[in-house]
Design a protein around this motif. Structure first.
Motif, PDB file in Angstrom:
ATOM      1  N   GLY A 158      19.488  -3.692   8.144  1.00  0.00           N
ATOM      2  CA  GLY A 158      19.999  -3.307   6.759  1.00  0.00           C
ATOM      3  C   GLY A 158      20.796  -4.425   6.133  1.00  0.00           C
ATOM      4  N   LYS A 159      21.347  -5.229   6.896  1.00  0.00           N
ATOM      5  CA  LYS A 159      22.243  -6.105   6.234  1.00  0.00           C
ATOM      6  C   LYS A 159      21.342  -7.407   5.815  1.00  0.00           C
ATOM      7  CE  LYS A 159      25.292  -6.363   9.707  1.00  0.00           C
ATOM      8  NZ  LYS A 159      26.101  -6.780  10.430  1.00  0.00           N
ATOM      9  N   ASN A 160      20.474  -7.649   6.836  1.00  0.00           N
ATOM     10  CA  ASN A 160      19.392  -8.884   6.453  1.00  0.00           C
ATOM     11  C   ASN A 160      18.280  -8.323   5.757  1.00  0.00           C
ATOM     12  OD1 ASN A 160      21.330  -9.476   8.872  1.00  0.00           O
ATOM     13  ND2 ASN A 160      20.876 -11.487   8.449  1.00  0.00           N
ATOM     14  N   MET A 161      18.060  -8.368   4.508  1.00  0.00           N
ATOM     15  CA  MET A 161      17.170  -7.712   4.004  1.00  0.00           C
ATOM     16  C   MET A 161      15.978  -8.853   3.845  1.00  0.00           C
ATOM     17  SD  MET A 161      17.536  -5.212   0.899  1.00  0.00           S
ATOM     18  CE  MET A 161      19.299  -4.867   0.253  1.00  0.00           C
ATOM     19  N   MET A 162      14.854  -7.994   4.012  1.00  0.00           N
ATOM     20  CA  MET A 162      13.681  -8.872   3.703  1.00  0.00           C
ATOM     21  C   MET A 162      13.098  -8.063   2.327  1.00  0.00           C
ATOM     22  SD  MET A 162      12.016 -10.093   7.116  1.00  0.00           S
ATOM     23  CE  MET A 162      10.435 -10.633   6.571  1.00  0.00           C
ATOM     24  N   LEU A 163      11.832  -8.726   2.022  1.00  0.00           N
ATOM     25  CA  LEU A 163      11.105  -8.200   0.660  1.00  0.00           C
ATOM     26  C   LEU A 163      10.697  -6.901   0.847  1.00  0.00           C
ATOM     27  CD1 LEU A 163       8.851 -11.246  -0.131  1.00  0.00           C
ATOM     28  CD2 LEU A 163      10.429 -10.288  -1.649  1.00  0.00           C
ATOM     29  N   SER A 164      10.213  -6.245   1.857  1.00  0.00           N
ATOM     30  CA  SER A 164      10.042  -4.886   2.117  1.00  0.00           C
ATOM     31  C   SER A 164      11.203  -4.046   1.823  1.00  0.00           C
ATOM     32  CB  SER A 164       9.425  -4.780   3.416  1.00  0.00           C
ATOM     33  OG  SER A 164      10.458  -5.120   4.468  1.00  0.00           O
ATOM     34  N   ASN A 165      12.353  -4.593   2.498  1.00  0.00           N
ATOM     35  CA  ASN A 165      13.616  -3.543   2.422  1.00  0.00           C
ATOM     36  C   ASN A 165      13.954  -3.539   0.907  1.00  0.00           C
ATOM     37  OD1 ASN A 165      13.994  -5.359   4.896  1.00  0.00           O
ATOM     38  ND2 ASN A 165      14.114  -3.323   5.658  1.00  0.00           N
ATOM     39  N   LEU A 166      13.945  -4.794   0.245  1.00  0.00           N
ATOM     40  CA  LEU A 166      14.315  -4.685  -1.188  1.00  0.00           C
ATOM     41  C   LEU A 166      13.361  -3.892  -2.224  1.00  0.00           C
ATOM     42  CD1 LEU A 166      16.081  -6.120  -3.587  1.00  0.00           C
ATOM     43  CD2 LEU A 166      14.253  -7.938  -3.603  1.00  0.00           C
ATOM     44  N   GLU A 201      11.722  -1.188  -0.751  1.00  0.00           N
ATOM     45  CA  GLU A 201      11.953   0.223  -0.613  1.00  0.00           C
ATOM     46  C   GLU A 201      12.980   0.502  -1.428  1.00  0.00           C
ATOM     47  OE1 GLU A 201      13.885   0.714   2.989  1.00  0.00           O
ATOM     48  OE2 GLU A 201      13.152   2.994   3.331  1.00  0.00           O
ATOM     49  N   LEU A 202      14.106  -0.232  -1.528  1.00  0.00           N
ATOM     50  CA  LEU A 202      15.541  -0.057  -1.974  1.00  0.00           C
ATOM     51  C   LEU A 202      15.306   0.651  -3.590  1.00  0.00           C
ATOM     52  CD1 LEU A 202      18.532  -0.003  -1.379  1.00  0.00           C
ATOM     53  CD2 LEU A 202      18.403  -2.270  -2.524  1.00  0.00           C
ATOM     54  N   GLN A 203      14.344   0.020  -4.139  1.00  0.00           N
ATOM     55  CA  GLN A 203      14.153   0.148  -5.708  1.00  0.00           C
ATOM     56  C   GLN A 203      13.305   1.451  -5.839  1.00  0.00           C
ATOM     57  OE1 GLN A 203      15.484  -2.018  -7.524  1.00  0.00           O
ATOM     58  NE2 GLN A 203      15.776  -3.284  -5.985  1.00  0.00           N
ATOM     59  N   PHE A 204      12.617   1.942  -4.889  1.00  0.00           N
ATOM     60  CA  PHE A 204      12.083   3.162  -4.815  1.00  0.00           C
ATOM     61  C   PHE A 204      12.961   4.307  -4.376  1.00  0.00           C
ATOM     62  CE2 PHE A 204       8.318   0.545  -5.364  1.00  0.00           C
ATOM     63  CZ  PHE A 204       7.540   1.468  -6.215  1.00  0.00           C
ATOM     64  N   ALA A 209       7.036  -4.781  -9.524  1.00  0.00           N
ATOM     65  CA  ALA A 209       7.057  -6.009  -9.786  1.00  0.00           C
ATOM     66  C   ALA A 209       7.048  -6.640  -8.556  1.00  0.00           C
ATOM     67  CB  ALA A 209       8.062  -6.563 -10.968  1.00  0.00           C
ATOM     68  N   LEU A 210       8.121  -6.390  -7.713  1.00  0.00           N
ATOM     69  CA  LEU A 210       8.243  -7.015  -6.612  1.00  0.00           C
ATOM     70  C   LEU A 210       7.153  -7.170  -5.613  1.00  0.00           C
ATOM     71  CD1 LEU A 210      11.802  -6.173  -5.930  1.00  0.00           C
ATOM     72  CD2 LEU A 210      11.282  -8.329  -6.154  1.00  0.00           C
ATOM     73  N   SER A 211       6.585  -5.686  -5.638  1.00  0.00           N
ATOM     74  CA  SER A 211       5.218  -5.741  -4.719  1.00  0.00           C
ATOM     75  C   SER A 211       4.131  -6.416  -5.113  1.00  0.00           C
ATOM     76  CB  SER A 211       4.734  -4.191  -4.927  1.00  0.00           C
ATOM     77  OG  SER A 211       5.843  -3.294  -4.573  1.00  0.00           O
ATOM     78  N   ILE A 212       3.862  -6.813  -6.358  1.00  0.00           N
ATOM     79  CA  ILE A 212       2.741  -7.353  -6.872  1.00  0.00           C
ATOM     80  C   ILE A 212       3.378  -8.939  -6.720  1.00  0.00           C
ATOM     81  CG2 ILE A 212       1.544  -8.478  -9.142  1.00  0.00           C
ATOM     82  CD1 ILE A 212       0.895  -5.431  -8.420  1.00  0.00           C
ATOM     83  N   ALA A 213       4.368  -9.236  -6.773  1.00  0.00           N
ATOM     84  CA  ALA A 213       4.783 -10.706  -6.287  1.00  0.00           C
ATOM     85  C   ALA A 213       4.432 -10.953  -4.827  1.00  0.00           C
ATOM     86  CB  ALA A 213       6.481 -10.969  -6.461  1.00  0.00           C
ATOM     87  N   VAL A 214       4.752  -9.985  -4.233  1.00  0.00           N
ATOM     88  CA  VAL A 214       4.403 -10.329  -2.646  1.00  0.00           C
ATOM     89  C   VAL A 214       2.782 -10.402  -2.375  1.00  0.00           C
ATOM     90  CG1 VAL A 214       4.138  -9.153  -0.180  1.00  0.00           C
ATOM     91  CG2 VAL A 214       6.281  -8.817  -1.703  1.00  0.00           C
ATOM     92  N   MET A 215       2.263  -9.739  -3.292  1.00  0.00           N
ATOM     93  CA  MET A 215       0.570  -9.827  -3.279  1.00  0.00           C
ATOM     94  C   MET A 215       0.134 -11.056  -3.718  1.00  0.00           C
ATOM     95  SD  MET A 215      -1.094  -7.045  -2.231  1.00  0.00           S
ATOM     96  CE  MET A 215      -2.704  -8.121  -2.505  1.00  0.00           C
ATOM     97  N   ILE A 216       0.687 -11.487  -4.589  1.00  0.00           N
ATOM     98  CA  ILE A 216       0.593 -12.971  -5.188  1.00  0.00           C
ATOM     99  C   ILE A 216       0.624 -14.095  -4.224  1.00  0.00           C
ATOM    100  CG2 ILE A 216       1.291 -14.783  -6.981  1.00  0.00           C
ATOM    101  CD1 ILE A 216       1.846 -12.521  -8.995  1.00  0.00           C
ATOM    102  N   ILE A 217       1.894 -13.949  -3.217  1.00  0.00           N
ATOM    103  CA  ILE A 217       1.968 -14.737  -2.232  1.00  0.00           C
ATOM    104  C   ILE A 217       0.993 -14.666  -1.348  1.00  0.00           C
ATOM    105  CG2 ILE A 217       3.694 -15.743  -0.632  1.00  0.00           C
ATOM    106  CD1 ILE A 217       5.865 -14.330  -2.377  1.00  0.00           C
ATOM    107  N   VAL A 218       0.516 -13.551  -0.862  1.00  0.00           N
ATOM    108  CA  VAL A 218      -0.495 -13.232   0.140  1.00  0.00           C
ATOM    109  C   VAL A 218      -1.792 -13.882  -0.501  1.00  0.00           C
ATOM    110  CG1 VAL A 218      -1.954 -11.429   1.075  1.00  0.00           C
ATOM    111  CG2 VAL A 218       0.550 -11.366   0.947  1.00  0.00           C
ATOM    112  N   THR A 237       0.922  -1.225  -0.012  1.00  0.00           N
ATOM    113  CA  THR A 237      -0.055   0.084  -0.133  1.00  0.00           C
ATOM    114  C   THR A 237       0.876   1.377  -0.092  1.00  0.00           C
ATOM    115  OG1 THR A 237      -1.383  -1.106   1.343  1.00  0.00           O
ATOM    116  CG2 THR A 237      -2.029   1.194   1.178  1.00  0.00           C
ATOM    117  N   GLY A 238       1.730   1.111   0.870  1.00  0.00           N
ATOM    118  CA  GLY A 238       2.849   2.221   0.880  1.00  0.00           C
ATOM    119  C   GLY A 238       3.464   2.853  -0.606  1.00  0.00           C
ATOM    120  N   VAL A 239       4.097   1.795  -1.139  1.00  0.00           N
ATOM    121  CA  VAL A 239       4.471   2.130  -2.525  1.00  0.00           C
ATOM    122  C   VAL A 239       3.435   2.575  -3.361  1.00  0.00           C
ATOM    123  CG1 VAL A 239       6.893   0.788  -2.048  1.00  0.00           C
ATOM    124  CG2 VAL A 239       4.794  -0.214  -3.480  1.00  0.00           C
ATOM    125  N   ALA A 240       2.491   1.910  -3.383  1.00  0.00           N
ATOM    126  CA  ALA A 240       1.291   2.381  -4.471  1.00  0.00           C
ATOM    127  C   ALA A 240       0.996   3.708  -4.180  1.00  0.00           C
ATOM    128  CB  ALA A 240       0.144   1.348  -4.227  1.00  0.00           C
TER     129      ALA A 240
END
Lengths: 266, 306
Positions: free
Chosen positions: B254-262, B264-267, B278-287, A118-121
């Motif tokens: 910051g060393k042990n990245m999770m999806l959210s950090n990855l 954020e890094l792209q933005f 694309a990564l955000s949508i991938a997270v949504m698909i898993i959810v 939601t944040g990035v959206a």
């Protein structure tokens, strides 16, 4: 069979539960104790002192962020509670009708999506709007907070409506009260505890939010949690303990109030 | 003259109209500030990155390819993007382990709460609710204070002479796990408690009368009856754990990245908004896969016990 056989007993469960409650409260208690530490180090105890509360109070950034949090939280809470009340009236105490399932899904949608998404959206969406309109005030934060507070405000209001007796409303209608009059004189007073609970939940949820605010805010629009996140990343100071403790007391006060309001039966 | 049927129909039409008017503001706000932007993310994941963030309006599948594959800068061959795969696997693993840990601790806790007397139950519920509504960042910060090198755990262990040097917990996967299990525990306890509260203990008694052991009663009677609560709790923990941002960035350092950090890094520094999308949508698909599994499971157990 054993002497004091209780059918409700399961071996070890009470011990695990006790551990859970201790573990849940221990870090919070340590945090609160260290907020009153006179030493500037966060690992040694230097006697009781209120100086970190004082220093937080005099820190204009902290005060600004706090005021902004309250401003956004109160507007978002009021708006989302009004919208949630209207939506709850439209989705309860009725036979299923086309679109009801859609409404449930839509209202709960913000709960199904991880906050980061939601944040990035919203970052993408609002950055486009900023270019078109040139507006970069806190309106975006208020809109975002209102949206994700709606499902939380909706929960207690819907629960209250579902348990509500329809007899009084029917009696009012039989006595020629207009629908609006019935709503104002009968439904609203009965619904009031639910609305109050929804309002408080929405306010706490808005005060809590870090992730969405972090992505939506423009420069200089820190709320208390995003300010604290920035500070924690830079290093731990006793001032952060003091701010956390004050924040904690506020949350506990609201939750306690919420607990009593929502438990109240008529 | 309108017949009674016509009058009833007109009233129903008016009702339907009123219901839509009443729900319109909530639906509109949610569509504008939650659902709609998600659709934009989907569109952005198929665009070309701009030079300074944002995008060029040009179709490109590159972002989706980059989620799992890496393009060699010399000969354009594709190989598996090891860093991304590691982060995906770590996030899923941490979310699953967090769910299991909170279940192992939360199930007995909910059982304990539900078997108290009616009066004290409210008190326990209140005690579990307070941490639940306390700011997540503050609770994460409280955990940080406990597990850091100068924190209370290391201090006690050092003073007791059990260890000679502080154990480095902070900034590891373990720290993220401890933090997530801590902050999400109430989310597991509350739904299990809700279904446990309605538990009919006459069935448990019947089980004992038929010479079932404690474990058999737990596994064959209690667990199946509270299964909907267990599944709901697992979903409530798994979804935020998978997308967790605050806990990994405070305790993972910051060393042990999770999806959210990855993401954020792209933005931020990465300036690759389509990849972040694309990564955000991938997270949504898993959810969504997890939610679908939940709905199917909940439906099944509903039939069995309903």
């Amino acid at each position: 069979m054993a002497k004091n056989f209780s059918i409700k007993h399961q071996p070890g469960f009470t011990a695990i539960a006790a551990t859970c409650f201790v573990v849940l409260y221990l870090p919070i208690i340590v945090l609160v104790i260290y907020a009153f530490n006179a030493a500037s180090s966060t690992s040694e105890w230097g006697g009781f002192s209120l100086k970190w509360f004082q220093s937080a109070w005099q820190n204009t950034q902290v005060v600004d962020a706090t005021l902004r949090s309250f401003q956004i939280g109160s507007i978002a809470a009021v708006l989302s509670t009004i919208f949630a009340t209207m939506a709850a009236l439209a989705t309860t105490r009725t036979a299923p009708y086309p679109g009801l399932t859609f409404k449930y899904a839509a209202i709960n949608q913000p709960l199904m999506v991880p906050e980061i998404v939601t944040g990035v959206a919203l970052l993408i969406f609002f950055s486009r709007i900023k270019i078109f309109t040139g507006y970069s005030g806190i309106g975006y934060l208020v809109a975002a907070h209102t949206a994700f507070c709606i499902p939380f405000a909706y929960l207690p209001i819907r629960a209250r409506l579902e348990n509500m007796d329809l007899t009084l409303e029917r009696a009012a209608a039989d006595l020629y009260a207009t629908p609006w009059k019935t709503f104002r004189r009968i439904t609203l007073p009965l619904l009031w505890p639910g609305i109050l609970a929804g309002l408080m939940l929405a306010f706490v949820i808005s005060l809590d939010d870090v992730v969405i605010t972090e992505f939506v805010k423009s420069g200089g629009q820190d709320t208390l949690p995003t300010y604290m996140l920035g500070q924690i990343r830079r290093g731990i100071t006793p001032e952060i303990n003091a701010i956390s403790t004050a924040f904690l007391l506020l949350s506990v006060a609201i939750v306690t109030l919420f607990f009593f309001v929502s438990r109240k039966r008529d | 003259m309108a017949t009674a049927e016509e009058v009833a129909k007109a009233a129903e039409r008016r009702d339907v109209r009123d219901r839509w008017l009443l729900s319109a503001p909530a639906l509109l706000v949610i569509f504008l500030a939650a659902t709609g932007p998600l659709l934009i993310v989907l569109v952005y994941s198929f665009l070309t990155p701009g030079s300074y963030g944002d995008v060029k309006w040009q179709f490109s599948p590159e972002a989706w390819i980059a989620v799992f594959l890496e393009r060699d800068i010399f000969d354009d061959t594709l190989s598996i993007a090891a860093a991304h795969v590691t982060i995906f696997l770590r996030s899923i693993k941490l979310a699953v382990v967090t769910t299991i840990a909170t279940l192992a601790l939360g199930f007995p806790t909910a059982y304990f709460m539900a078997t108290r007397s009616e009066k004290t139950r409210d008190l326990w519920l209140f005690l579990i609710t307070i941490p639940f509504w306390t700011n997540l960042l503050i609770r994460t910060f409280a955990v940080l204070q406990i597990i850091r090198n100068e924190g209370i755990i290391n201090t006690i262990l050092l003073k007791l002479g059990i260890i000679s040097a502080p154990i480095q917990i902070l900034y590891t996967d373990t720290a993220i796990l401890i933090g997530m299990a801590y902050v999400y525990l109430p989310l597991m306890v509350l739904p299990i408690y809700a279904s446990m509260e309605k538990l009919d203990f006459r069935l448990v008694e019947a089980g004992y009368d038929l010479y079932a052991t404690r474990f058999q009663v737990l596994r064959r009677i209690i667990f199946p009856m509270v299964k909907p609560g267990v599944i709901a709790g697992s979903i409530l923990v798994f979804i935020p754990a998978l997308g967790a941002y605050v806990t990994p960035s405070v305790l993972g350092g910051g060393k042990n990245m999770m999806l959210s950090n990855l993401i954020e890094l792209q933005f931020g520094q990465g300036r690759n908004w389509p990849l972040g999308s694309a990564l955000s949508i991938a997270v949504m698909i898993i959810v969504m896969v997890a939610l679908l599994a939940y709905v199917r499971n909940a439906g099944k157990s509903g039939v069995r016990h309903g």
